[in-house]
Structure formats: C-alpha cells, structure tokens
Design an enzyme around this catalytic site. Structure first.
Site, PDB file in Angstrom:
ATOM      1  CB  VAL A  79    -101.252  29.678  23.752  1.00  6.79           C
ATOM      2  CG1 VAL A  79    -100.325  29.071  24.244  1.00  6.79           C
ATOM      3  CG2 VAL A  79    -101.684  28.581  22.375  1.00  6.79           C
ATOM      4  CD  GLU A 111    -119.754  30.949  17.504  1.00 10.29           C
ATOM      5  OE1 GLU A 111    -119.163  30.040  18.250  1.00 10.29           O
ATOM      6  OE2 GLU A 111    -120.703  30.436  16.498  1.00 10.29           O
ATOM      7  CG  ASN A 116    -109.518  37.452  22.094  1.00 12.61           C
ATOM      8  OD1 ASN A 116    -108.133  37.804  21.673  1.00 12.61           O
ATOM      9  ND2 ASN A 116    -110.103  36.137  22.289  1.00 12.61           N
ATOM     10  CE1 TYR A 123    -108.394  31.125  16.055  1.00  6.10           C
ATOM     11  CE2 TYR A 123    -110.386  33.093  16.625  1.00  6.10           C
ATOM     12  CZ  TYR A 123    -109.413  31.957  17.109  1.00  6.10           C
ATOM     13  OH  TYR A 123    -110.000  31.594  18.205  1.00  6.10           O
TER      14      TYR A 123
END
Ligand SMILES: CC(C)(COP(=O)(O)OP(=O)(O)OC[C@H]1O[C@@H](n2cnc3c(N)ncnc32)[C@H](O)[C@@H]1OP(=O)(O)O)[C@@H](O)C(=O)NCCC(=O)NCCS
Length: 155
Positions: A79, A111, A116, A123
C-alpha cells in the site's frame, strides 16, 4: 462520460503493464528490498492474479497471488506509504481470499519478515497462522533474514 466516472472512482481492478511505473513508485518506497519492474512483468505474463486498488485514478495499493494445484500464494501486498492504515491492505487481502476460493484453492500461504509487525498484524486479523519458518529467506542489511510462513485454510 462513464469512462471518466469509472476512472475517478475507487475500487479494485486488474493490474496492467501500463500501471507499472506507478507500482514501482510505491514498491521502491514501501520496501528496503523492492521487486524490480521485471518481476511484475513476469507475474503479469505468466497470468498470476495481479490486482490494484485505485482511488481517483491513483493506484493506492496492489498485490500479486499465484494459484496452482489447490494452493494460493500471496507473493506481494503493498500500500502506498501515504495511504496506509486506511483499510486498503485489508480490502486487497479480502479480494485475494475470494479469488483463491473461486480458483478452488484449499489453502492460502505467504511469507513475511518477522520484523514486519504491521503486516503480521493484518494477516493474523485475516485468520492466518504461522506454520513454519524459512531460514535466510530474505535479503537484509546484515546478510539474510528468516521468513515466517503463514497459512490460512479455506476449508
Ligand atoms: C502491510 C500493509 C500492506 C498493510 O496495509 P494497510 O492498508 O496499511 O492495512 P490496513 O489499513 O488494512 O490495516 C489492517 C490491520 O493491519 C495492521 N496494521 C496496519 N498498519 C499497521 C501499523 N502501522 N502498525 C501496526 N499495525 C498495523 C492493523 O492490525 C490494522 O488493523 P487496525 O487498523 O484495525 O488496527 C502496508 O502497511 C504496507 O504496504 N506495508 C509495506 C509493504 C509490506 O510490508 N507488505 C507486506 C509484505 S509481507
């Protein structure tokens, strides 16, 4: 007139070669180790699911997913830095999960770097679980970084 309105609207649409300059502008700012334009071209050429979210004619985010033998793999989700935390990543993810179901995939995998935290949070909210670690998967400033392998069962 309708074409102009469509261009000025917002929504998810397929990515095209003509979008790749805009994609590369985001990609180069979203990652320390960005994909090259050639990788995106290859993904389009081989028919991977390549989609973007556009708002007023400006690409705000995009993603790439492969589907084969009942398995989907989200290969890229990005994004525009100025547009993050506005729900665009979630919209693209939901779209990819719908597409994976439509392609009869049983599982979606991806992955992510352990560092992160924002992506991992997204997720997990989508229902992904960690199923493994790929050692030394990513390039990093100090050598290599592991990848967490996440999966979501579509059963
Ligand atoms: C990861 C990324 C795609 C998320 O897209 P986004 O549009 O910002 O995400 P959303 O606005 O849909 O946020 C959904 C959830 O993700 C998490 N999240 C997103 N940005 C976050 C941040 N900066 N810090 C913590 N959590 C974050 C939150 O759980 C958020 O839900 P909430 O807003 O209700 O708390 C985006 O940050 C990005 O492009 N990052 C750079 C590229 C990248 O790392 N891609 C993933 C590679 S695996």
């Amino acid at each position: 007139m309708s074409a102009i309105l469509a261009r000025q609207g917002s929504g998810i649409r397929p990515l095209a070669i003509a979008d790749l300059d805009a994609v590369m502008d985001i990609e180069s700012r979203a990652y320390d180790f960005p994909w090259t334009q050639g990788i995106f071209r290859d993904c389009l050429r081989v028919g991977y699911c390549c989609w973007c979210y556009e708002n007023d004619g400006l690409i705000q985010g995009y993603g790439v997913m492969s589907v084969a033998a009942g398995e989907s793999h989200i290969l890229n989700l990005s994004v525009r830095p100025e547009s993050q935390r506005q729900g665009i990543g979630s919209k693209l993810m939901k779209h990819f999960l719908q597409l994976a179901r439509r392609h009869d995939a049983d599982i979606v995998m991806l992955e992510v770097r352990p560092s992160n935290v924002s992506a991992i949070s997204l997720y997990e909210k989508m229902g992904f679980n960690e199923i493994g670690v790929r050692r030394n998967y990513y390039p990093a400033d100090a050598g290599r970084e592991d990848a967490l392998l996440l999966a979501l069962s579509l059963d």
